[in-house]
Design an enzyme around this catalytic site. Structure first.
Site, PDB file in Angstrom:
ATOM      1  N   GLY A 301       0.812  -1.214   0.000  1.00 40.30           N
ATOM      2  CA  GLY A 301       0.000   0.000   0.000  1.00 40.30           C
ATOM      3  C   GLY A 301       0.844   1.262   0.000  1.00 40.30           C
ATOM      4  N   SER A 302       0.392   2.269   0.729  1.00 43.19           N
ATOM      5  CA  SER A 302       1.027   3.593   0.689  1.00 43.19           C
ATOM      6  C   SER A 302       2.436   3.622   1.252  1.00 43.19           C
ATOM      7  CB  SER A 302       0.158   4.604   1.442  1.00 43.19           C
ATOM      8  OG  SER A 302      -1.095   4.756   0.797  1.00 43.19           O
ATOM      9  N   THR A 303       2.826   2.580   2.009  1.00 43.35           N
ATOM     10  CA  THR A 303       4.176   2.584   2.579  1.00 43.35           C
ATOM     11  C   THR A 303       5.261   2.488   1.510  1.00 43.35           C
ATOM     12  OG1 THR A 303       4.047   0.181   2.919  1.00 43.35           O
ATOM     13  CG2 THR A 303       3.439   1.587   4.776  1.00 43.35           C
ATOM     14  N   ILE A 304       4.888   2.115   0.268  1.00 43.59           N
ATOM     15  CA  ILE A 304       5.879   2.017  -0.807  1.00 43.59           C
ATOM     16  C   ILE A 304       6.097   3.356  -1.503  1.00 43.59           C
ATOM     17  CG2 ILE A 304       4.429   1.489  -2.820  1.00 43.59           C
ATOM     18  CD1 ILE A 304       7.636  -0.384  -1.765  1.00 43.59           C
TER      19      ILE A 304
END
Length: 578
Positions: A301-304
């Site tokens: 998700g957004s952590t990448i």
């Protein structure tokens, strides 16, 4: 016959008897001498062989398994002496061993086994010479059994593994089986290193079993080796306590946390829930024994997103001062729509990360060739093993195909369409903290800093970290991950889990970050799988766990908080980035 004749005959009879006795004695001594000469000279080996068959034995010295300690010498696995109780059924039958049944009942009671089961093992085959009655009994129980004096019941020494940290490090350390062979975790991966070999010596024993003479050494054994892990048990305990709490409060299916040393790649903590007690071998459940931090893969998700930004900056596809138009909060790509939580309007590069704009990230992802983005992911270690060398590690999943739709390219930029493990994600953020140097992950304490690979330029890595500071500040997606005195470069993620044919209603809440930004020491990833209830956002669920573990760990490591001068400088840098 006259009296004179009788007197003459009697001495002759006595003399004849004397000759017979003397002859018999001489014959006896001659036979004994002959037999002795035959044994000593002609065939001396036969009796020696018979004697050796009865008295010579080969004994082995019990070798305990090596210790497992944390980096500070705290015990994580240790072997303790125990006894195995066994019987010689033939000896029991030959010596009427079942006369006193009260003693057999007492034996069954102390072993916590049904008396029928104990007797069945001994009575089943009267010619059998060996059968176990119970393994790994304590010395106190063994002493009680010894006092029962049951014929044909004996004990021998063995060892049992004890884990002082219990459920806190259960999946990481693993367990051994009843024969002291590692079957899970570090115990399995380093089984050969931890296991020694026993020395074997030929001895002569008396009839009662005592050693009366020590002879040749048959085999010289090898001592076991101890293992010093990179784990800091203080941080491990703190990490486990916090994820256990968040798992129970939110009724999550599972949770994992990984703490890495930014400058060496050493694992300082790795914990999972649900866990188990490795000291109790009854009712072990496989789903509790799995080290989910390295076996389970999820879409990040957004952590990448910070790493997509770093790849685009390194390739020259975008510039640090570039503005991205996200109006009206959605974007049509290939017949499908990418949406933001709301319309953020024009955003700087830092603003795209702070507000976690999918529209902004889609534009950044589409600005570079898909193969270049995939190559960047692979250079960061995704789709590959971390170097931790533990069995069961997943390499994650990155598809390698020639054709990608525009929408698929966009989803790659905000963390969908590929899988990573919590360990891999922690390694990514440690790379940011080490100024773009990717280190192999180590579960063993290192004596010197390992060689790393520069995968992100130092300037870009530092810039992206400073952009991420705003995520934990007011207006960011994870203000609950803020730590006073220790500025955090982090990113939250709320990932909908894939099911057959699309995405379901379950989520994974994630927060990953590095701190302190001015002097990076630790990278931490918190992943909560399938929380129940209305709270499932990464910033709200995983962010507080991150903050508690990071602040506690930095204080344990005596890392000084940010100074007033550094705080002012960092604040001005963040404002410029926004």
């Amino acid at each position: 016959m006259s009296k004179q004749a009788k007197r003459k005959q009697k001495p002759q009879l006595i003399q004849w008897r004397l000759y017979v006795v003397v002859a018999f004695v001489c014959l006896l001594f001659t036979s004994l001498i002959g037999r002795a000469a035959y044994i000593q000279i002609i065939e001396p080996e036969k009796l020696r062989h018979e004697s050796d068959m009865r008295t010579l034995r080969t004994t082995s010295r019990e070798v305990q398994r090596g210790l497992i300690t944390d980096r500070n010498g705290e015990m994580m696995a240790v072997s303790v002496p125990v006894k195995a109780v066994y019987a010689d059924p033939k000896f029991v039958h030959d010596n009427n061993g079942f006369i006193d049944m009260r003693r057999w009942q007492a034996l069954a009671d102390v072993l916590h086994e049904p008396e029928e089961e104990i007797l069945k093992r001994v009575q089943a085959n009267p010619k059998k010479r060996f059968t176990y009655l119970k393994r790994q009994v304590t010395p106190a129980v063994a002493e009680y059994i010894k006092q029962l004096k049951l014929p044909g019941v004996y004990m021998k020494s063995e060892s049992r593994r004890y884990y002082p940290t219990s459920e806190i490090s259960a999946q990481l350390v693993g367990i051994t089986n009843i024969d002291d062979v590692g079957i899970e975790g570090i115990e399995k991966s380093y089984n050969n290193w931890l296991t020694g070999t026993a020395s074997k010596q030929k001895v002569r024993k008396s009839r009662d079993g005592h050693v009366v003479e020590r002879l040749d050494m048959v085999h010289e054994g090898e001592s076991p080796n101890d293992l010093v892990l990179s784990i800091d048990q203080r941080i491990q305990q703190l990490a486990y306590r916090e994820i256990k709490k968040v798992t129970e409060i939110n009724q999550a299916t599972s949770a994992s946390i990984v703490v890495l040393d930014v400058n060496t790649g050493e694992v300082l903590a790795m914990a999972n829930t649900p866990s188990y007690n490795p000291n109790s071998r009854e009712n072990l459940q496989s789903y509790r024994m799995r080290n989910r931090a390295l076996t389970d893969a999820y879409e990040p998700g957004s952590t990448i997103k910070p790493f997509v930004v770093a790849a685009a900056l390194d390739s020259g596809s975008i510039k640090e001062d570039q503005i991205f138009k996200t109006y009206p909060g959605r974007m049509r790509i290939g017949g499908r729509t990418v949406r933001d939580g709301r319309d953020y309007g024009d955003l700087s590069l830092a603003g795209v990360l702070v507000h976690s704009s999918n529209v902004g990230m889609a534009k950044i992802g589409l600005s570079m060739p898909v193969q270049e983005l995939l190559a960047s992911y692979q250079s960061l270690g995704l789709g590959n093993y971390s170097g931790i060398n533990l069995e069961g590690e997943s390499s994650g999943l990155i598809h390698d195909r020639r054709r990608w739709s525009e929408f698929e390219r966009a989803t790659l930029s905000f963390g969908y369409g590929f899988m990573v493990t919590p360990l891999q994600l922690a390694r990514l953020y440690a790379t940011l903290g080490s100024k773009g140097v990717l280190y192999p992950v180590s579960i063993l304490k290192l004596k010197q800093q390992p060689e790393g690979v520069q995968v992100i330029s130092p300037h870009v890595a530092q810039s992206v970290m400073e952009m991420l500071v705003g995520v934990t500040e007011k207006g960011g997606t994870a203000p609950k991950a803020h730590i006073e005195g220790y500025p955090v470069a982090g990113k939250s993620g709320t990932v909908r889990k894939a099911v057959a044919g699309g995405y379901g209603d379950d989520y994974v809440a994630v927060f990953a970050g590095v701190a302190p930004v001015h002097n990076p020491k630790l990278a931490i990833v918190v992943m909560v799988n399938e929380p129940k209830g209305d709270t499932y956002y990464g910033g709200k669920l995983a962010g507080p766990v991150f903050a508690k573990v990071m602040s506690g760990a930095l204080q344990m490591l005596n890392v000084e908080p940010i100074s007033s001068t550094e705080k002012v400088r960092l604040a001005s840098t963040v404002r410029r980035a926004e």
